[in-house]
Structures are given as structure tokens and as C-alpha cells.
Design a protein around this motif. Sequence first.
Motif, PDB file in Angstrom:
ATOM      1  N   GLU A 169       6.442   9.377  -0.260  1.00 15.99           N
ATOM      2  CA  GLU A 169       5.481   8.480  -0.535  1.00 15.99           C
ATOM      3  C   GLU A 169       5.637   7.337   0.699  1.00 15.99           C
ATOM      4  N   LYS A 207       0.805  -1.284   0.179  1.00 15.85           N
ATOM      5  CA  LYS A 207      -0.059  -0.053  -0.150  1.00 15.85           C
ATOM      6  C   LYS A 207       0.657   1.119  -0.020  1.00 15.85           C
ATOM      7  N   HIS A 244       4.958   3.867   2.379  1.00 12.96           N
ATOM      8  CA  HIS A 244       4.265   2.330   1.562  1.00 12.96           C
ATOM      9  C   HIS A 244       4.520   1.495   2.993  1.00 12.96           C
ATOM     10  N   ILE A 291       0.710   5.960  -0.068  1.00  7.47           N
ATOM     11  CA  ILE A 291       0.072   7.115   0.137  1.00  7.47           C
ATOM     12  C   ILE A 291       1.286   8.284   0.482  1.00  7.47           C
ATOM     13  N   SER A 317      -5.593   4.286   1.125  1.00  8.26           N
ATOM     14  CA  SER A 317      -4.285   4.375   0.542  1.00  8.26           C
ATOM     15  C   SER A 317      -4.716   3.616  -0.731  1.00  8.26           C
TER      16      SER A 317
END
Length: 151
Positions: free
Chosen positions: A128, A83, A130, A85, A111
Motif C-alpha cells: 500500500e 492518502k 501512502h 492506494i 486514492s
Amino acid sequence: MIINDAFSVNKYAYLDVKFEKAYEFLRRKDLADLPVGKYEIDGEDVFAMVQEYETSPESELQFESHKKYFDIQYMIHGKEYFKMISTEGLKVKQPYDENSDVMFYEDPEDSSVAYLTDGQMAVVAPEEAHKPRCAAGQPEKVRKIVAKVRV
């Protein structure tokens, strides 16, 4: 983030020669045979870590980010999802550790999800967060390389 394979990524010219050095390493034909461990590509500016591990349920993993390096996560064999975001607005769970270049976050409400299978890669920028290593279905053993490219 860029999701692609290591042979097509040249069309991006993502940043500079440091990225090309990492991509060149990822195009090696012997990746599946390399022993697990760290490989220097261009000193501390570019290096790679060959990893083997069993993926885990998402609930057992954490969002992370890095300040010094981009991650290029390349799946040699297996599958996993991770994932991601933007770090903007995330609640810090564990403050930044300069020595390991990592910061951990509380799970956000939403996300994006990326699946990596044989031969695919994702480029993750420092801004980012993750959550890698998530089992895509049942946990399974994977072989992956994480190349690190200094900002």
C-alpha cells in the motif's frame, strides 16, 4: 489498512507476535512524554520512531511505500490525513532505496483518504502506497509514532 485505536486492535491478531510487541509499545501511558527518536522494541524486527512535525499541504508531499516493513502510524496528539492506494500500477517517481526502505510514486488520479486524530492508528502494508503528513485544514504541529514491523 486497519484504522482503529491501540486498545481495540487485539481483536485483529493482525499477523504474529511482532505486531503484538508494537501494539504493546503503543499502549504505553507515557507516549506523550517520550523524547523524539527511535526506540528499539525487538531489534530490527520491531521498532518505533517518535516524531513531531508540522503537517504540510498535500501538494508538497509524496506517495511512498516500503518493502521490508509494515507501518503502524499512531497519532498521539494532533490531526492529519493521509492518502493510500495499492502500489499496483503506480508510476515510480524514485526507485526503491534498500537502505531507507522507501520508494516514491507519482500521484495517482484517485486514492483513499484516512484521517488520524488523537489516539487513532492505521496499519499500512508494504503493498500500500501512502502519503502521510497531510494538513487537515491548516498546517499544525503533531506528535506521532510510526512503529515498523518487519514482514
